[in-house]
Design a protein around this motif. Structure first.
Motif: not given
Length: 196
Positions: A141-142, A144-145, A148, A171-172, A175-176, A178-179
């Motif tokens: 995870l980055s 930012r991730e 989040v 954007t959230v 990210h969500r 991707h997570i």
């Protein structure tokens, strides 16, 4: 999978039979070198749970030397080792347990007690493997991730997360997604369960 490392064929055969009587897959090795060769080739090793039954006294490479080699590779946390010996003593047992062995049995041993401990070791190995996989996924995870993720775990909605982080709701959502993909989950509840 149970890995039996003992220089005596009759012991290897007996332990293999005992494991199979409990529906535990077993592979036997006649020496520490044979076991290390299989380990280096990754033959028969997986994340579904491993345990090693290790004879203390063997020619060429003792069980203690093999244990130290495995510990140096960082494998004894994921693959529990149960020592077996016909020549054990209390100081030897205490030493192996202090160095991280899962247990220590003297020959002759009670078959049921040994197999009960093997099952406990396999369960501990599966749990350690699952924990390691979660940490590996978290590492992907980055920054930012991760931010989040923390807010998702705090039970906050996408709009609140967006406001707190000063980013758009879209954007959230990205990210969500991707997570969830990286953590191999489909819902926030599942994510919380994996990370408990």
């Amino acid at each position: 999978m149970l890995h039996i490392v003992d220089d005596e064929e009759v012991i290897r055969d007996s332990l293999t039979w005992l494991a199979q009587s409990r529906a535990i897959g077993a592979t036997a090795y006649e020496s520490g070198a044979a076991f290390l060769a299989a380990l280096d080739n990754a033959a028969g090793f997986d994340a579904a749970g491993e345990c090693i039954l290790l004879d203390v006294r063997m020619p060429d490479m003792s069980g203690s030397t093999l244990f130290d080699t495995l510990a140096a590779r960082g494998l004894t946390q994921r693959i529990p080792v149960i020592f077996l010996t016909g020549h054990g003593d209390v100081p030897m047992a205490v030493d192996t347990l202090k160095r991280g062995a899962f247990d220590f049995f003297e020959k002759p041993f009670n078959d049921n007690k040994l197999m009960d401990r093997v099952e406990e070791a396999l369960a501990a190995s599966r749990e350690a493997g699952a924990t390691a996989q979660v940490h590996e996924r978290l590492a992907t995870l980055s920054t930012r991730e991760r931010e989040v993720l923390d807010l998702i775990l705090a039970g906050k909605m996408n709009k609140v997360i967006a406001d707190e982080l000063g980013i758009s709701m879209r954007t959230v959502e990205v990210h969500r997604a991707h997570i969830f993909d990286k953590m191999n989950v489909k819902t926030a509840v599942e994510l919380a369960r994996v990370l408990k």
